[in-house]
Every structure is written in C-alpha cells, then in structure tokens.
Design an enzyme around this catalytic site. Structure first.
Site, short mmCIF file in Angstrom:
data_model
loop_
_atom_site.label_atom_id
_atom_site.label_comp_id
_atom_site.label_asym_id
_atom_site.label_seq_id
_atom_site.Cartn_x
_atom_site.Cartn_y
_atom_site.Cartn_z
N ILE A 286 0.83 -1.19 0.00
CA ILE A 286 0.00 0.00 0.00
C ILE A 286 0.87 1.25 0.00
O ILE A 286 0.37 2.36 0.08
CB ILE A 286 -0.95 -0.02 1.23
CG1 ILE A 286 -0.15 -0.25 2.52
CG2 ILE A 286 -2.00 -1.09 1.06
CD1 ILE A 286 -1.01 -0.33 3.78
N HIS A 304 -4.32 -4.38 -2.95
CA HIS A 304 -4.92 -3.93 -1.69
C HIS A 304 -5.02 -2.42 -1.62
O HIS A 304 -5.02 -1.84 -0.54
CB HIS A 304 -4.11 -4.48 -0.50
CG HIS A 304 -4.11 -5.98 -0.45
ND1 HIS A 304 -3.22 -6.71 0.31
CD2 HIS A 304 -4.89 -6.90 -1.07
CE1 HIS A 304 -3.46 -8.00 0.14
NE2 HIS A 304 -4.47 -8.14 -0.69
N CYS A 315 -19.44 11.12 2.78
CA CYS A 315 -19.95 11.76 1.57
C CYS A 315 -19.24 11.29 0.31
O CYS A 315 -19.60 11.66 -0.80
CB CYS A 315 -19.85 13.27 1.68
SG CYS A 315 -18.16 13.90 1.52
N GLY A 415 8.83 -11.45 -1.83
CA GLY A 415 8.66 -10.76 -0.55
C GLY A 415 7.25 -10.79 0.02
O GLY A 415 6.76 -9.79 0.53
N THR A 416 6.62 -11.95 -0.06
CA THR A 416 5.29 -12.07 0.53
C THR A 416 5.17 -13.43 1.22
O THR A 416 5.78 -14.41 0.78
CB THR A 416 4.17 -11.92 -0.52
OG1 THR A 416 2.91 -12.28 0.08
CG2 THR A 416 4.38 -12.78 -1.75
N ARG A 441 12.50 -14.23 2.22
CA ARG A 441 13.42 -14.70 3.27
C ARG A 441 13.12 -16.12 3.70
O ARG A 441 14.01 -16.91 3.95
CB ARG A 441 13.33 -13.78 4.49
CG ARG A 441 14.11 -12.52 4.32
CD ARG A 441 14.12 -11.73 5.62
NE ARG A 441 14.78 -10.46 5.42
CZ ARG A 441 14.49 -9.35 6.07
NH1 ARG A 441 13.53 -9.35 6.98
NH2 ARG A 441 15.14 -8.24 5.83
P1 OAD Z 1 3.89 -10.45 5.12
O1 OAD Z 1 4.48 -9.69 6.24
O2 OAD Z 1 2.82 -11.42 5.43
O3 OAD Z 1 5.03 -11.23 4.33
C1 OAD Z 1 6.21 -10.58 3.95
C2 OAD Z 1 7.26 -11.65 3.71
O4 OAD Z 1 8.41 -11.02 3.19
C3 OAD Z 1 7.66 -12.39 4.98
O5 OAD Z 1 7.51 -13.76 4.78
C4 OAD Z 1 9.13 -12.00 5.20
O6 OAD Z 1 9.92 -13.11 5.60
C5 OAD Z 1 9.55 -11.56 3.83
N1 OAD Z 1 10.56 -10.48 3.85
C6 OAD Z 1 10.66 -9.43 4.69
N2 OAD Z 1 11.68 -8.63 4.34
C7 OAD Z 1 12.26 -9.21 3.26
C8 OAD Z 1 13.37 -8.88 2.44
N3 OAD Z 1 14.11 -7.78 2.64
N4 OAD Z 1 13.67 -9.71 1.43
C9 OAD Z 1 12.96 -10.83 1.20
N5 OAD Z 1 11.89 -11.19 1.94
C10 OAD Z 1 11.54 -10.40 2.95
O7 OAD Z 1 3.40 -9.37 4.04
P2 OAD Z 1 2.47 -9.62 2.78
O8 OAD Z 1 2.58 -11.00 2.29
O9 OAD Z 1 2.74 -8.52 1.83
O10 OAD Z 1 -2.94 -6.16 3.81
O11 OAD Z 1 1.05 -9.42 3.43
C11 OAD Z 1 -0.12 -9.44 2.64
C12 OAD Z 1 -1.17 -8.50 3.18
O12 OAD Z 1 -1.37 -8.77 4.55
C13 OAD Z 1 -0.79 -7.05 3.13
O13 OAD Z 1 -1.05 -6.46 1.89
C14 OAD Z 1 -1.59 -6.43 4.23
C15 OAD Z 1 -1.58 -7.54 5.26
O14 OAD Z 1 -2.76 -7.67 5.98
C16 OAD Z 1 -3.34 -4.88 3.75
O15 OAD Z 1 -2.57 -3.96 3.84
C17 OAD Z 1 -4.77 -4.66 3.55
#
Ligand code: OAD
Length: 511
Positions: A286, A304, A315, A415-416, A441
């Site tokens: 976001i 998202h 409004c 990175g998710t 990671r």
């Molecule tokens: P997460 O926090 O669930 O996952 C991020 C992943 O990235 C984790 O598994 C970390 O290990 C990894 N990570 C962190 N830093 C890193 C780096 N420098 N290099 C490689 N990997 C790294 O986040 P999302 O999967 O994006 O919703 O979460 C999905 C949604 O959950 C988000 O969009 C958010 C949240 O609720 C809303 O904002 C509405």
C-alpha cells in the site's frame, strides 16, 4: 451448534473476495493431468469461488455419488463455510504431524495416498479410500495435514466437509515443474521470457525501513501483538474502522512511506519493464512506491489499494493521500474537509433543512439516520487501502482472468508470505506449465514453486541480474557486491542467497 476452531494468526489466511475462476480458461496448460482444473473452472464454480468448493463436482458439472454424499450430509452447515476454509488454510500452512507412531498415516502412506489422488481425482479417491479401503476419515485426513482431534471437535458431518475441501484443494494444487531447479535456470528464464507477472508483498519495501506484516519480531502485526492488540489484522477490518477509526489512525503512521526512495527490488521490476518483459506487477503493498520507481500505471495492479488516495466514508469525497498524511503522522483521525464546509454552511443558514445525518457509529460510517437532533459531524477519511471485508479493485479480477493467465510465461513472487487470499490463490489459477519462482526470506510450503531463492530480495534480484547479464543500478547496491548461493539441504530447488562479508568482516551495504 458450531464449535469454532481457533486458527492462530500465523496459521491462517485472510480473505478478501475470491477469484472468479469461471472466467479463467487454463487451456494453456500442457499438463494433461490438469485437464480437470480446466473443467472445474468452466462453470462449476461455487459461490465462494474457492477451489475447494469447485472440485467435488464431476466433469460435466453435476455431482457424483461421492460428492453428493458429502454435500447432502452438510446441507445444514452452509453458515460454517468460512470456518471450513480457515481450518483447511491452517492445515495447509501448518500441517498436523503425528507425535507418536500410529497416530495417523505414516509419511510414506501419506505420499502414496496423495499420489493416488492425483491419478484418480477427488471423487474416486474419496470413495475408494473411505468405502472400498475403509480408512476411517479422521485417519485419512492426517495424510492431508488434518489433526484427527478435529473429528471429535467438529462432529462427523462437518469433519467430512473439511476433508472434502482439503482433498479437492490438494488435487488442484500447482505441481512443481521438474526442469527448473537452480538460480541459473531462473536467470535463463528471465532472459528468455517475454511476459512476466510479478507478484509482490511487503518484503520488497523492508530495506527502506517500512515493516512487513508477519515477520516474527519486526512485523507490523507482531508489534501490535506486543502492544496487546490480540487480533492485529482487525486494524484493517472495515467494520472495525467504521466503528472506531482511532485504532487505525493511532497505528498507521508506521506504514507510511517517505516516498523519496524505492528499493533495488522495485528497481528490478522497473528493469523488467524497461526490457519490455513486465506484463503486470500485482502488488499487495500500500506504499505506492511502484509509482516512484516508474512502473507504468497500466502494468500495475495495487491489489490492496494504496495510500495514494483517500475517501470520505460519509460523503464519498476523494482527495490525494498526501492530504491526510499530516493527520496519519500526528495519529489523529482525519476528517473530511468537504463535510466540514457543508456543516459550516448549514450552520450559517439556520433555516435551511438539515442534511440527512449518517452516523451508525460514533465515528461516521455509512448508514443513514433521520434523527434531526443529531449534531452533524464531518465524515472520516479512509485511505484507499482495501480493508478486510472490502472488494479488491475490479481491475485485479479483469486483468488476471481476462488477460494475464492466458498470456504470461513466467511468474515471480517476491517478498510475501502469501497468506492473504485471493492473491495467495493466484498461483493455483495460472496454467501449471508457466514456471513459478519464489523469492523471499522464508520458504513457502503451501504453494509448489519450481525454484525458491531465499534471502533478502534485493540481494537475490541483484544476483539474478548479474547471472542474466544485466546491470541493476541502484544507490543501495554497493559497488563490487558479491553474494553466495548455497543449496538448502534436502531440497534440490531451494537456495540460500547471502551477501558475502567484505575483507574487513563487514557485510556490504549493511550497518
Ligand atoms: P507479510 O508480512 O505477510 O510477508 C512478507 C514476507 O516477506 C515475509 O515472509 C518475510 O519473511 C519476507 N521479507 C521481509 N523482508 C524481506 C526482504 N528484505 N527480502 C525478502 N523477503 C523479505 O506481508 P504480505 O505477504 O505482503 O494487507 O502481506 C499481505 C497482506 O497482509 C498485506 O497487503 C496487508 C496484510 O494484511 C493490507 O494492507 C490490507
């Protein structure tokens, strides 16, 4: 009476609305085993749109005997659908394993059962296992990670529903392609692919100091847990926000980007675009940093939403996100300027009929009230982030189903944690012959990727570019950077990527 089975945060997926797979045609798949996937997507889509609701149907879209049995037994249980999903998600993310021998099926039997499922399909599999082989359902479920105790907790009918869902999900799961295993395979894929889909998450922005959500000690949600907020995801729940937006406003400042810098991984996605290879970047982030990195709007889906805009809950007045940033940073609820102006105008014209008041909650949500004695209050501004309980943007579904699944030739997921649906479900809806690469990671078990490159994504994409013969220019990529790539034991297709220490023992570019 339903028994709610709790699924802790780490073991649970959150759902926005689901992918409508009726619109997806997977004919691009060259894997004949997956023809059932195509059939299932052509019409037999259940209301929730989840794959587990699709598959217990026969190829012509009618229920088979085994399926009907499962459905009939559960006709009275429709209200528990999301609970079933939670249980299936939990078993997928954190499968139950026997602590003592004989508690469930052993691992060899489990893999034999799963491979039978792939050959015969869910209906015949369930029929043969439960009826012909007379395996008790709570034992069969252990082959798919279901805790046998669930049988007693849920009761037989509801347990059977969960078992049906998990078997079906397992059947339709993407399978790894055997020909892609190494980092060099990935570099070659980058060079040769023309239409790349990149799915990103919070991990691509952490090197800029923006926390991700679910990392154990540093994630936004773990910080909220430390502060005693037991259900941290509720900060993004639209009902909670409408009821009391103060919680969101007290916490959201941590997620605001400075909007001055983007990460090397953003730069890598931009490089793919410059090379004419980026088809679409689906970002769950976001922070809107893709815009700063120069990703074309028409190649970007902000699944998202983002902080780029904000809308009055009362409004509907829309403003640029930056207009509410001072309030977000000051941790105070942002109020609508247009509502304020309207209220001031009404106050100045006392004889005019009062505007219809819409305040179902103390903070100005959407329902109407005709109570003329209410004191008018300006509406609350909500950043245009997709909260849980809200629909994903239309362009997400349209682009994914109408165009991307039919034309992409490589998927990079970066990175998710892939724990939030429907983004987490995208890999299972893309034709299975399209290579899927995971960069993050921590490894992922609930989706079968072809190669997993584990480490800081900025380092991984740097090394991929180097091996592809490309240069990733970015102020955060130090000159002479070197990384090591080591195999993860027991996995032929998982690799740990790390920066090599410099001669003075320090790691380049890190404090
Ligand atoms: P997460 O926090 O669930 O996952 C991020 C992943 O990235 C984790 O598994 C970390 O290990 C990894 N990570 C962190 N830093 C890193 C780096 N420098 N290099 C490689 N990997 C790294 O986040 P999302 O999967 O994006 O919703 O979460 C999905 C949604 O959950 C988000 O969009 C958010 C949240 O609720 C809303 O904002 C509405």
């Amino acid at each position: 009476m339903s028994t709610k089975v709790a699924t802790p945060l780490a073991h649970r997926k959150r759902r926005h609305s689901a992918i409508d797979r009726s619109a997806i045609d997977l004919t691009g798949s060259d894997d004949s085993k997956h023809s059932g996937h195509k059939t299932a997507t052509n019409g037999a889509v259940a209301a929730s749109g989840n794959i587990s609701d699709v598959a217990p149907r026969a190829e012509n879209g009618t229920s088979s005997h085994a399926t009907r049995k499962l459905e009939d037994e559960n006709d009275d249980s429709g209200e528990g659908e999301s609970e079933y999903e939670d249980i299936v998600d939990a078993a997928e993310l954190e499968p139950w394993r026997p602590l003592i021998e004989g508690e469930g099926v052993d691992s060899q039997t489990a893999s034999r059962l799963r491979s039978t499922l792939l050959h015969v399909g869910p209906e015949k599999f369930l029929h043969d296992a439960l009826t012909a082989a007379a395996i008790p359902p709570y034992i069969l479920g252990t082959a798919f990670g279901l805790d046998p105790a669930l049988f007693d907790q849920l009761g037989e009918n509801r347990y059977m529903h969960v078992l049906g869902q998990i078997v079906v999900r397992s059947y339709y799961k993407r399978r790894k392609l055997p020909q892609y295993n190494t980092i060099d395979d990935v570099a070659a894929l980058l060079r040769n692919s023309k239409n790349i889909m990149v799915i990103t998450g919070a991990g691509i922005s952490t090197s800029l100091g923006i926390p991700d959500f679910r990392s154990k000690t540093t994630g936004f949600y773990s910080k909220l847990l430390e502060r005693g907020i037991n259900e941290p995801e509720e900060v993004f729940d639209i009902h909670e926000f409408d009821y009391d937006p103060r919680t969101f406003y007290q916490l959201a400042a941590d997620l605001l980007p400075d909007h001055k810098h983007y990460s090397p991984t953003h730069g890598f996605i931009r490089l793919l675009q410059d090379k004419g290879k980026l088809q679409t970047n689906y970002t769950q982030n976001i922070d809107n940093l893709e815009e700063l990195a120069g990703i074309d709007k028409h190649r970007l889906i902000q699944c998202h939403g983002s902080f780029a805009g904000a809308t009055c809950r009362k409004c509907g007045h829309k403003v640029k996100g930056t207009e509410i940033f001072p309030d977000v940073r000051a941790k105070r609820v942002s109020r609508c300027q247009r509502c304020k102006a309207d209220i001031a105008a009404q106050a100045a014209a006392p004889k005019a009929k009062k505007a219809k008041k819409r305040t179902p909650t103390p903070y100005g949500g959407r329902s109407d009230s005709d109570d003329d004695d209410d004191i008018p209050e300006p509406g609350v501004m909500k950043p245009d982030i997709t909260f849980f309980g809200e629909q994903l943007p239309e362009d997400f579904f349209d682009r994914f189903t109408e165009r991307d699944v039919k034309t992409i030739d490589l998927v990079l997921v970066i990175g998710t944690s892939l724990k939030v649906a429907p983004v987490s479900e995208m890999p299972d809806f893309i034709p299975h012959h399209v290579p899927h690469i995971f960069i993050s990671r921590e490894p992922i078990e609930h989706v079968n990727f072809d190669v997993q490159l584990l480490g800081n994504c900025d380092d991984v994409v740097f090394e991929l570019c180097r091996r592809a013969g490309w240069e990733l220019k970015h102020r955060m990529v130090p000159k002479g950077l070197e990384v090591s790539v080591e195999a993860v034991e027991d996995f032929g297709s998982r690799w740990r990527v790390k920066r090599r220490p410099r001669e003075d023992g320090k790691v380049d570019g890190r404090p």
